[in-house]
Design an enzyme around this catalytic site. Sequence first.
Site, PDB file in Angstrom:
ATOM      1  CD  GLU A   1      -0.575   2.325   1.784  1.00 23.45           C
ATOM      2  OE1 GLU A   1      -1.039   1.550   0.952  1.00 23.45           O
ATOM      3  OE2 GLU A   1       0.477   2.967   1.563  1.00 23.45           O
TER       4      GLU A   1
ATOM      5  CB  VAL B   1       6.049   4.839   3.506  1.00 19.61           C
ATOM      6  CG1 VAL B   1       6.616   5.944   2.613  1.00 19.61           C
ATOM      7  CG2 VAL B   1       7.142   3.832   3.849  1.00 19.61           C
TER       8      VAL B   1
ATOM      9  N   GLY C   1       2.333  15.068  18.692  1.00 21.99           N
ATOM     10  CA  GLY C   1       2.338  13.594  18.726  1.00 21.99           C
ATOM     11  C   GLY C   1       2.846  12.982  17.438  1.00 21.99           C
TER      12      GLY C   1
ATOM     13  CD  GLU D   1       9.196   7.462  14.846  1.00 23.02           C
ATOM     14  OE1 GLU D   1       9.090   6.674  15.814  1.00 23.02           O
ATOM     15  OE2 GLU D   1       8.482   7.367  13.837  1.00 23.02           O
TER      16      GLU D   1
ATOM     17  CG  ASP E   1      10.720   8.720  10.169  1.00 21.53           C
ATOM     18  OD1 ASP E   1      10.055   7.874  10.780  1.00 21.53           O
ATOM     19  OD2 ASP E   1      10.244   9.425   9.250  1.00 21.53           O
TER      20      ASP E   1
ATOM     21  CE  LYS F   1       8.029   7.573   7.630  1.00 24.01           C
ATOM     22  NZ  LYS F   1       7.778   8.947   8.081  1.00 24.01           N
TER      23      LYS F   1
ATOM     24  N   GLY G   1      -1.710  13.955   9.786  1.00 23.82           N
ATOM     25  CA  GLY G   1      -1.691  13.912  11.248  1.00 23.82           C
ATOM     26  C   GLY G   1      -2.008  12.499  11.703  1.00 23.82           C
TER      27      GLY G   1
END
Length: 349
Positions: free
Chosen positions: A155, A158, A212, A215, A226, A230, A327
């Site tokens: 999960e 994405v 953070g 990537e 990225d 996805k 986040g």
Amino acid sequence: MQKEPLNLLFIGFGNVGRKLASILSVEKAGYSGLTGFSPRVIGIITRRHGALVNYDGLKLRDVLAFYQNNAGFNHKHPDFTEMDAKTAVNKLPYNVLVELSTLSIADRGEPARSYIQSALEQGKHVVSANKGPLAFSYLDLKLLADRNDCMLLHEATVMDGTPVFNLARTALYGCQITRVSGILTSTTNYILTAMEGGVSFDQALHQIQVMGIAEADPTYDIDGWDSAAKICILANAFLSGCLTPLQIPRQGIREISGRDIETNSGQGKKLKLIGSAWMENNRAAARVAVESIPIDHPFANIRGTGSVLQIETDLMSPLIIAHMSPGLNDTAFGVINDLLTISREFQRD
Ligand SMILES: NC(=O)c1ccc[n+]([C@@H]2O[C@H](COP(=O)([O-])OP(=O)(O)OC[C@H]3O[C@@H](n4cnc5c(N)ncnc54)[C@H](OP(=O)(O)O)[C@@H]3O)[C@@H](O)[C@H]2O)c1
């Protein structure tokens, strides 16, 4: 909640791994939904920051403090081991492999893909936040999991913890998904939104790195890899595709200037990096492109680290799921939700 605690093996202890460990220990009392959920982490393996193994379960609170104080694991920790990830995956008595290592496009999801394959071959469940293995080998890994009667859940790959795969698996059961599109990369959306406010590309990138969220190699975000990873996972999971990020048309935001953003704004539009997948001649197709989105379209109002996905199906009219400011908590939640799903199944065994 469960008869036996799940024995977890973490591969990777970076931003996501440490947040996950923190929620499962230091922060746990603050989350009533986690009451009774006490998985046992028996191993944590990193690439250059050492590894720990304890069959009785690592004390996560102490592990986090040790990692922070020593910038990693070393011989001073009683559970320190020289074991590498490949050995750990093949030798340790875990029930669930939790794959939290770095995204690799150049190596087509390796070595994480092989770790997941080895775990599934042994009949172990797998939860992955790492997109690489799923983006490059979704079908093979899924078939292997099904054949060995184990779960492969992802999960967090994405839209962080947003229930995208859960939604399709449960609430949309009975609908055939025909098209998906959306803003899938927090880093690029953050940069584009910050540039609308006059912040430079480099400053915005630095800000999102400090959070953070970017990537480890931020070019994966900026050059659209990225999003490509996805949208391939979505195409392969929802449209029975067999696509990899290397095969689909891909654009990034590297060339977007402040002037481009101003010009679009003057025309009542916003620039957004959009991943899309659809059926074409009975096959899944996908692309990642910078698109001019009219200001009154729901995608235009997704700001900062936000993400959004529009899902079109044969039976239901289009629906949109948005995540306003994801986040690290959300990514960790995605992993925890998968672990809870496995825990429920495990309890039935
Ligand atoms: N950060 C987010 O918001 C977010 C959101 C969704 C998904 N994800 C995905 O979640 C994964 C982890 O993200 P992150 O932010 O935690 O990354 P990170 O901070 O860069 O941490 C990666 C961890 O993986 C370890 N690692 C890398 N290669 C390894 C190997 N071959 N064997 C063992 N350990 C290895 C690293 O060890 P060393 O430190 O020793 O190199 C580090 O502990 C990535 O795949 C990312 O794409 C992240």
